[in-house]
Design a protein around this motif. Structure first.
Motif: not given
Length: 176
Positions: A114-121
């Protein structure tokens, strides 16, 4: 290597101008940098907004020893805690590497689908994130049910191409 080059230039009376990574020793006339902490905070605000302000997100991090990664991590997590308390962040130490992001994002979704998003460095690791989402059937176009929001940082031409094709939602432009 950078310190030795700066010191040799100093000894030869050659002016030195540095971008992004100042050496711990040696003298330089000018330094241009990007506010990495603010970049992380901008990523947090954009991601929280795009997922509706609640849920679990991933943060794919640069290397632990990198000052830029530490600042991006601090900006992202501090902003999430302060402005978006209903968003839970799971940080993944992916070391700036797309293959690491691929493996760790796959593992994270196995544990929590259920992960909704990803922020990548960085935008480079987004390549691995997109591959992982594709493999598990979660690479859904924006606006469609089940879409996982993906935000990078750098503003690279490849990131802009992915935004146009719908496999990356946004990037924070690194423009000192």
């Amino acid at each position: 290597l950078l310190v030795a080059g700066v010191k040799r230039a100093n000894e030869a009376k050659i002016p030195v101008f540095i971008m992004e990574n100042p050496p711990p020793e040696g003298e330089y006339l000018g330094f241009v940098d990007f506010d990495n902490e603010a970049g992380g905070a901008m990523g947090a605000d954009a991601l929280a907004s795009m997922i509706g302000g609640e849920g679990t997100v991933l943060e794919t991090r640069g290397s632990v020893g990198s000052a830029q990664a530490q600042a991006r991590n601090k900006g992202f997590n501090d902003q999430m805690a302060k402005a978006h308390p209903n968003v839970k962040v799971q940080s993944l130490n992916t070391e700036w590497v797309a293959d690491n992001a691929y493996k760790m994002v796959l593992d994270a979704f196995t544990q929590n689908p259920d992960i909704k998003g990803v922020f990548s460095h960085n935008d480079e690791m987004v390549r691995g994130i997109v591959s992982a989402l594709r493999q598990i059937g979660k690479l859904v176009p924006p606006g469609q049910p089940g879409h996982v929001v993906v935000i990078g940082l750098d503003g690279t031409p490849l990131a802009l191409d992915r935004i146009r094709e719908g496999t990356q939602d946004a990037t924070v432009a690194q423009d000192p």
